[in-house]
Design a protein around this motif. Structure first.
Motif, PDB file in Angstrom:
ATOM      1  N   THR A  35     -54.959  27.008  -8.779  1.00  0.00           N
ATOM      2  CA  THR A  35     -54.762  27.847  -9.967  1.00  0.00           C
ATOM      3  C   THR A  35     -55.558  27.357 -11.161  1.00  0.00           C
ATOM      4  OG1 THR A  35     -52.906  26.477 -10.674  1.00  0.00           O
ATOM      5  CG2 THR A  35     -52.394  28.397  -9.287  1.00  0.00           C
ATOM      6  N   GLY A  36     -56.140  26.142 -11.049  1.00  0.00           N
ATOM      7  CA  GLY A  36     -56.850  25.545 -12.166  1.00  0.00           C
ATOM      8  C   GLY A  36     -55.994  24.564 -12.943  1.00  0.00           C
ATOM      9  N   ASP A  37     -54.693  24.503 -12.633  1.00  0.00           N
ATOM     10  CA  ASP A  37     -53.804  23.545 -13.290  1.00  0.00           C
ATOM     11  C   ASP A  37     -54.047  22.149 -12.739  1.00  0.00           C
ATOM     12  OD1 ASP A  37     -52.466  25.441 -14.894  1.00  0.00           O
ATOM     13  OD2 ASP A  37     -51.154  25.973 -13.217  1.00  0.00           O
ATOM     14  N   LEU A  38     -53.671  21.150 -13.531  1.00  0.00           N
ATOM     15  CA  LEU A  38     -53.790  19.757 -13.106  1.00  0.00           C
ATOM     16  C   LEU A  38     -52.390  19.173 -12.936  1.00  0.00           C
ATOM     17  CD1 LEU A  38     -56.687  18.711 -15.492  1.00  0.00           C
ATOM     18  CD2 LEU A  38     -56.828  18.937 -13.011  1.00  0.00           C
ATOM     19  N   SER A  39     -52.099  18.675 -11.725  1.00  0.00           N
ATOM     20  CA  SER A  39     -50.822  18.020 -11.449  1.00  0.00           C
ATOM     21  C   SER A  39     -51.016  16.518 -11.592  1.00  0.00           C
ATOM     22  CB  SER A  39     -50.345  18.330 -10.031  1.00  0.00           C
ATOM     23  OG  SER A  39     -50.122  19.714  -9.886  1.00  0.00           O
ATOM     24  N   VAL A  40     -50.163  15.896 -12.394  1.00  0.00           N
ATOM     25  CA  VAL A  40     -50.290  14.471 -12.682  1.00  0.00           C
ATOM     26  C   VAL A  40     -49.092  13.726 -12.085  1.00  0.00           C
ATOM     27  CG1 VAL A  40     -50.500  12.734 -14.510  1.00  0.00           C
ATOM     28  CG2 VAL A  40     -51.483  15.023 -14.835  1.00  0.00           C
ATOM     29  N   PHE A  41     -49.387  12.655 -11.319  1.00  0.00           N
ATOM     30  CA  PHE A  41     -48.350  11.828 -10.707  1.00  0.00           C
ATOM     31  C   PHE A  41     -48.432  10.423 -11.290  1.00  0.00           C
ATOM     32  CE2 PHE A  41     -49.195  15.203  -7.737  1.00  0.00           C
ATOM     33  CZ  PHE A  41     -47.947  15.559  -7.270  1.00  0.00           C
ATOM     34  N   ARG A  42     -47.287   9.906 -11.705  1.00  0.00           N
ATOM     35  CA  ARG A  42     -47.218   8.552 -12.271  1.00  0.00           C
ATOM     36  C   ARG A  42     -47.353   7.494 -11.186  1.00  0.00           C
ATOM     37  NH1 ARG A  42     -45.213   7.802 -17.406  1.00  0.00           N
ATOM     38  NH2 ARG A  42     -44.551   9.715 -18.417  1.00  0.00           N
ATOM     39  N   GLU A  43     -47.949   6.392 -11.571  1.00  0.00           N
ATOM     40  CA  GLU A  43     -48.055   5.229 -10.697  1.00  0.00           C
ATOM     41  C   GLU A  43     -46.649   4.698 -10.420  1.00  0.00           C
ATOM     42  OE1 GLU A  43     -50.089   3.608  -8.273  1.00  0.00           O
ATOM     43  OE2 GLU A  43     -51.599   3.872  -9.841  1.00  0.00           O
ATOM     44  N   GLY A  44     -46.432   4.226  -9.204  1.00  0.00           N
ATOM     45  CA  GLY A  44     -45.147   3.619  -8.864  1.00  0.00           C
ATOM     46  C   GLY A  44     -44.101   4.589  -8.356  1.00  0.00           C
ATOM     47  N   GLN A  45     -44.385   5.878  -8.391  1.00  0.00           N
ATOM     48  CA  GLN A  45     -43.443   6.870  -7.862  1.00  0.00           C
ATOM     49  C   GLN A  45     -43.962   7.344  -6.515  1.00  0.00           C
ATOM     50  OE1 GLN A  45     -43.460   9.818 -10.983  1.00  0.00           O
ATOM     51  NE2 GLN A  45     -41.681   8.901 -11.974  1.00  0.00           N
ATOM     52  N   PRO A  46     -43.151   7.200  -5.466  1.00  0.00           N
ATOM     53  CA  PRO A  46     -43.622   7.666  -4.149  1.00  0.00           C
ATOM     54  C   PRO A  46     -43.811   9.184  -4.148  1.00  0.00           C
ATOM     55  CG  PRO A  46     -41.380   6.759  -4.018  1.00  0.00           C
ATOM     56  CD  PRO A  46     -41.825   6.630  -5.435  1.00  0.00           C
ATOM     57  N   ILE A  47     -44.865   9.606  -3.478  1.00  0.00           N
ATOM     58  CA  ILE A  47     -45.160  11.039  -3.379  1.00  0.00           C
ATOM     59  C   ILE A  47     -44.853  11.469  -1.946  1.00  0.00           C
ATOM     60  CG2 ILE A  47     -46.915  12.836  -3.609  1.00  0.00           C
ATOM     61  CD1 ILE A  47     -48.466  10.925  -5.443  1.00  0.00           C
ATOM     62  N   ASP A  48     -44.062  12.499  -1.811  1.00  0.00           N
ATOM     63  CA  ASP A  48     -43.721  13.043  -0.499  1.00  0.00           C
ATOM     64  C   ASP A  48     -45.009  13.529   0.171  1.00  0.00           C
ATOM     65  OD1 ASP A  48     -42.933  14.658   1.657  1.00  0.00           O
ATOM     66  OD2 ASP A  48     -41.194  15.465   0.585  1.00  0.00           O
ATOM     67  N   PRO A  49     -45.306  13.038   1.376  1.00  0.00           N
ATOM     68  CA  PRO A  49     -46.536  13.460   2.070  1.00  0.00           C
ATOM     69  C   PRO A  49     -46.649  14.977   2.251  1.00  0.00           C
ATOM     70  CG  PRO A  49     -45.518  11.601   3.200  1.00  0.00           C
ATOM     71  CD  PRO A  49     -44.554  12.037   2.128  1.00  0.00           C
ATOM     72  N   ASN A  50     -45.524  15.683   2.322  1.00  0.00           N
ATOM     73  CA  ASN A  50     -45.574  17.145   2.450  1.00  0.00           C
ATOM     74  C   ASN A  50     -46.205  17.799   1.220  1.00  0.00           C
ATOM     75  OD1 ASN A  50     -44.444  17.461   5.022  1.00  0.00           O
ATOM     76  ND2 ASN A  50     -42.385  17.158   4.189  1.00  0.00           N
ATOM     77  N   LEU A  51     -46.055  17.159   0.057  1.00  0.00           N
ATOM     78  CA  LEU A  51     -46.673  17.697  -1.157  1.00  0.00           C
ATOM     79  C   LEU A  51     -48.192  17.548  -1.129  1.00  0.00           C
ATOM     80  CD1 LEU A  51     -44.291  16.447  -3.990  1.00  0.00           C
ATOM     81  CD2 LEU A  51     -44.540  18.769  -3.109  1.00  0.00           C
ATOM     82  N   LEU A  52     -48.659  16.599  -0.349  1.00  0.00           N
ATOM     83  CA  LEU A  52     -50.098  16.311  -0.312  1.00  0.00           C
ATOM     84  C   LEU A  52     -50.808  16.984   0.860  1.00  0.00           C
ATOM     85  CD1 LEU A  52     -49.896  12.531  -1.222  1.00  0.00           C
ATOM     86  CD2 LEU A  52     -50.355  14.463  -2.748  1.00  0.00           C
ATOM     87  N   ARG A  53     -50.083  17.738   1.669  1.00  0.00           N
ATOM     88  CA  ARG A  53     -50.684  18.417   2.819  1.00  0.00           C
ATOM     89  C   ARG A  53     -51.728  19.427   2.331  1.00  0.00           C
ATOM     90  NH1 ARG A  53     -46.446  21.072   5.983  1.00  0.00           N
ATOM     91  NH2 ARG A  53     -45.727  18.948   6.225  1.00  0.00           N
ATOM     92  N   GLY A  54     -52.925  19.312   2.883  1.00  0.00           N
ATOM     93  CA  GLY A  54     -54.006  20.237   2.530  1.00  0.00           C
ATOM     94  C   GLY A  54     -54.786  19.854   1.293  1.00  0.00           C
TER      95      GLY A  54
END
Length: 183
Positions: A155-174
């Protein structure tokens, strides 16, 4: 018939031969816009600067003029708008087909990882360093080192993830470049 009535009919009407011209011009403008967005990236449509907004308004003015043609009439405008709405509806249905969706939609892209901007990704996605800094500030993160990753969404938006917080691998699929997160 009075001169007023003649002018009114002239301004509201469209000659039948112009209808296919308006329809084809609408389809051409729509496809041209899709091609330009594909070439220049979705960034042109999201979180626009004043300059970006001017370009989009100018595009709309040029496309509208091309679609409606000369002389512009209310009927030509309605045919042009109807054409664009129908193309959007058809395209929305066609995009539900996985192969077509992949061809037209860009994948999410990692553009920043573990405190560092990925310069090559900025070039590919037409993002600037100031876009990245803005996203970090909007996420209320006070330093680059506190950012685990930033993903440019389709969509052109930027999603920002903080260091030290685990990211669910399903969110990173693709997501393209996700391998950079795990050295």
């Amino acid at each position: 018939m009075s001169e007023f009535h003649r002018l009114l009919i002239e301004q509201l009407n469209i000659e039948p031969w112009r209808i296919p011209v308006v329809v084809l011009s609408g389809i051409g403008a729509y496809c041209g816009f899709l091609l330009l967005v594909k070439l220049f990236g979705v960034r042109v449509l999201a979180k626009m600067t004043a300059f970006d907004a001017v370009v989009i308004v100018m595009y709309g003015a040029v496309a509208g003029r091309v679609i409606i043609g000369h002389p512009p009439t209310l009927a030509a405008g309605i045919v042009g708008l109807l054409t664009l709405m129908l193309i959007e509806a058809v395209f929305g249905e066609v995009r539900k087909i996985a192969g077509v969706r992949r061809a037209f939609d860009s994948r999410p892209q990692v553009v920043f990882v573990h405190g560092k901007i990925i310069e090559e990704q900025l070039r590919k996605t037409h993002l600037s360093k100031s876009d990245v800094r803005l996203a970090i500030r909007r996420a209320s993160i006070p330093s680059f080192e506190q950012v685990q990753c930033i993903i440019l969404e389709p969509t052109g938006d930027l999603s920002v993830f903080r260091e030290g917080q685990p990211i669910d691998p399903n969110l990173l699929r693709g997501v393209a470049g996700v391998d950079l997160l795990y050295p």
